[in-house]
Design a protein around this motif. Structure first.
Motif, short mmCIF file in Angstrom:
data_model
loop_
_atom_site.label_atom_id
_atom_site.label_comp_id
_atom_site.label_asym_id
_atom_site.label_seq_id
_atom_site.Cartn_x
_atom_site.Cartn_y
_atom_site.Cartn_z
N LEU A 1 56.68 21.12 55.22
CA LEU A 1 56.86 20.64 56.16
C LEU A 1 56.15 21.01 57.39
O LEU A 1 55.85 19.62 58.36
CB LEU A 1 58.69 21.34 56.39
N TYR A 2 56.10 21.38 57.93
CA TYR A 2 54.69 21.89 58.27
C TYR A 2 53.27 20.93 58.85
O TYR A 2 53.05 20.93 59.55
CB TYR A 2 53.62 23.79 58.09
N PRO A 3 52.85 20.45 57.53
CA PRO A 3 51.93 19.53 57.59
C PRO A 3 52.65 18.04 57.73
O PRO A 3 51.86 17.23 58.23
CB PRO A 3 51.26 19.13 55.85
N ALA A 4 53.17 17.76 57.53
CA ALA A 4 54.31 16.98 57.85
C ALA A 4 54.93 16.62 59.00
O ALA A 4 54.75 15.33 59.66
CB ALA A 4 56.05 16.85 56.36
N ILE A 5 55.60 17.94 59.80
CA ILE A 5 55.81 17.68 61.11
C ILE A 5 54.54 17.28 61.29
O ILE A 5 54.32 16.25 62.70
CB ILE A 5 56.05 19.37 61.71
N VAL A 6 52.83 17.95 61.90
CA VAL A 6 51.76 17.61 62.37
C VAL A 6 51.70 15.99 62.32
O VAL A 6 51.11 15.65 63.64
CB VAL A 6 50.71 18.77 61.41
N LEU A 7 51.50 15.57 61.19
CA LEU A 7 51.28 14.13 60.99
C LEU A 7 52.24 13.61 61.44
O LEU A 7 52.09 12.86 62.58
CB LEU A 7 50.93 14.22 59.52
N ALA A 8 53.70 14.04 61.72
CA ALA A 8 54.09 13.19 62.52
C ALA A 8 54.30 12.55 63.52
O ALA A 8 54.10 11.96 64.61
CB ALA A 8 56.33 13.47 61.97
N ARG A 9 54.09 13.97 64.33
CA ARG A 9 53.74 14.63 66.14
C ARG A 9 52.37 13.43 66.27
O ARG A 9 52.12 13.01 67.14
CB ARG A 9 53.57 16.11 65.88
N LEU A 10 51.47 13.78 65.43
CA LEU A 10 49.55 12.97 65.44
C LEU A 10 50.46 11.54 65.28
O LEU A 10 49.88 10.95 66.69
CB LEU A 10 49.14 13.31 64.84
N VAL A 11 50.86 10.52 64.64
CA VAL A 11 51.08 9.64 65.00
C VAL A 11 52.10 9.44 65.77
O VAL A 11 51.32 8.15 66.24
CB VAL A 11 51.82 8.95 63.45
N SER A 12 53.03 9.54 66.60
CA SER A 12 54.51 9.58 67.25
C SER A 12 53.08 9.66 68.59
O SER A 12 53.85 8.41 69.50
CB SER A 12 55.19 10.71 67.13
N LEU A 13 52.04 10.88 68.59
CA LEU A 13 51.52 10.93 70.24
C LEU A 13 50.23 9.64 69.97
O LEU A 13 50.37 9.25 70.93
CB LEU A 13 50.63 11.86 69.38
N HIS A 14 49.99 8.99 68.89
CA HIS A 14 48.62 7.80 68.74
C HIS A 14 50.09 6.24 69.63
O HIS A 14 49.25 6.15 70.12
CB HIS A 14 48.03 7.71 67.33
N LEU A 15 51.25 6.70 68.64
CA LEU A 15 51.65 4.84 68.88
C LEU A 15 52.29 5.38 70.45
O LEU A 15 52.17 4.52 71.65
CB LEU A 15 53.25 5.18 67.79
N ALA A 16 52.83 6.16 71.67
CA ALA A 16 53.21 6.87 72.57
C ALA A 16 51.68 5.85 73.50
O ALA A 16 52.13 5.76 74.65
CB ALA A 16 53.34 7.81 72.45
N GLY A 17 50.55 6.17 73.06
CA GLY A 17 49.19 5.84 73.63
C GLY A 17 48.92 4.46 74.14
O GLY A 17 48.37 4.17 75.18
N GLY A 18 49.92 3.68 72.90
CA GLY A 18 49.40 2.39 72.65
C GLY A 18 48.33 1.92 73.01
O GLY A 18 47.58 0.64 73.15
N SER A 19 47.54 2.49 72.29
CA SER A 19 46.63 2.18 71.96
C SER A 19 46.24 0.79 70.61
O SER A 19 46.25 1.39 69.11
CB SER A 19 45.51 3.66 71.16
N SER A 20 45.85 -0.11 71.14
CA SER A 20 46.41 -1.28 69.97
C SER A 20 45.08 -2.16 69.91
O SER A 20 45.27 -2.61 68.59
CB SER A 20 47.57 -2.10 70.35
N GLY A 21 44.41 -1.23 70.44
CA GLY A 21 43.03 -1.99 69.44
C GLY A 21 42.01 -3.23 70.80
O GLY A 21 40.84 -3.58 70.46
N THR A 22 42.98 -3.65 71.85
CA THR A 22 42.80 -5.07 73.05
C THR A 22 42.49 -4.45 74.13
O THR A 22 43.46 -3.35 74.01
CB THR A 22 43.86 -5.72 72.57
#
Length: 70
Positions: free
Chosen positions: A46-67
């Motif tokens: 569970l720990y690596p899955a939760i860490v990965l999910a958190r990193l993805v959610s932080l990336h998506l919340a940042g709104g970095s779409s590359g443009t």
């Protein structure tokens, strides 16, 4: 005594359990030890899955779409 002789044995068992490799060369005998080993194996999954999910959610919340919007 048949128990672990040093801390390297404990670290080895913990690593094998956390990675869920489970070689079977060291096996918990007592019921409480088996419960703790199961809990450690669950945390190992569970720990690596939760860490990965958190990193993805932080990336998506940042709104970095590359443009650049300037």
């Amino acid at each position: 005594s048949p128990g672990p002789e040093n801390s390297s044995t404990w670290i080895y068992f913990s690593f094998v359990t956390l990675t869920t490799a489970g070689y079977g060369d060291i096996v918990p005998v007592a019921r409480q030890a088996r419960s703790l080993a199961n809990l450690e194996g669950l945390i190992g999954q569970l720990y690596p899955a939760i860490v990965l999910a958190r990193l993805v959610s932080l990336h998506l919340a940042g709104g970095s779409s590359g443009t650049d919007k300037n």
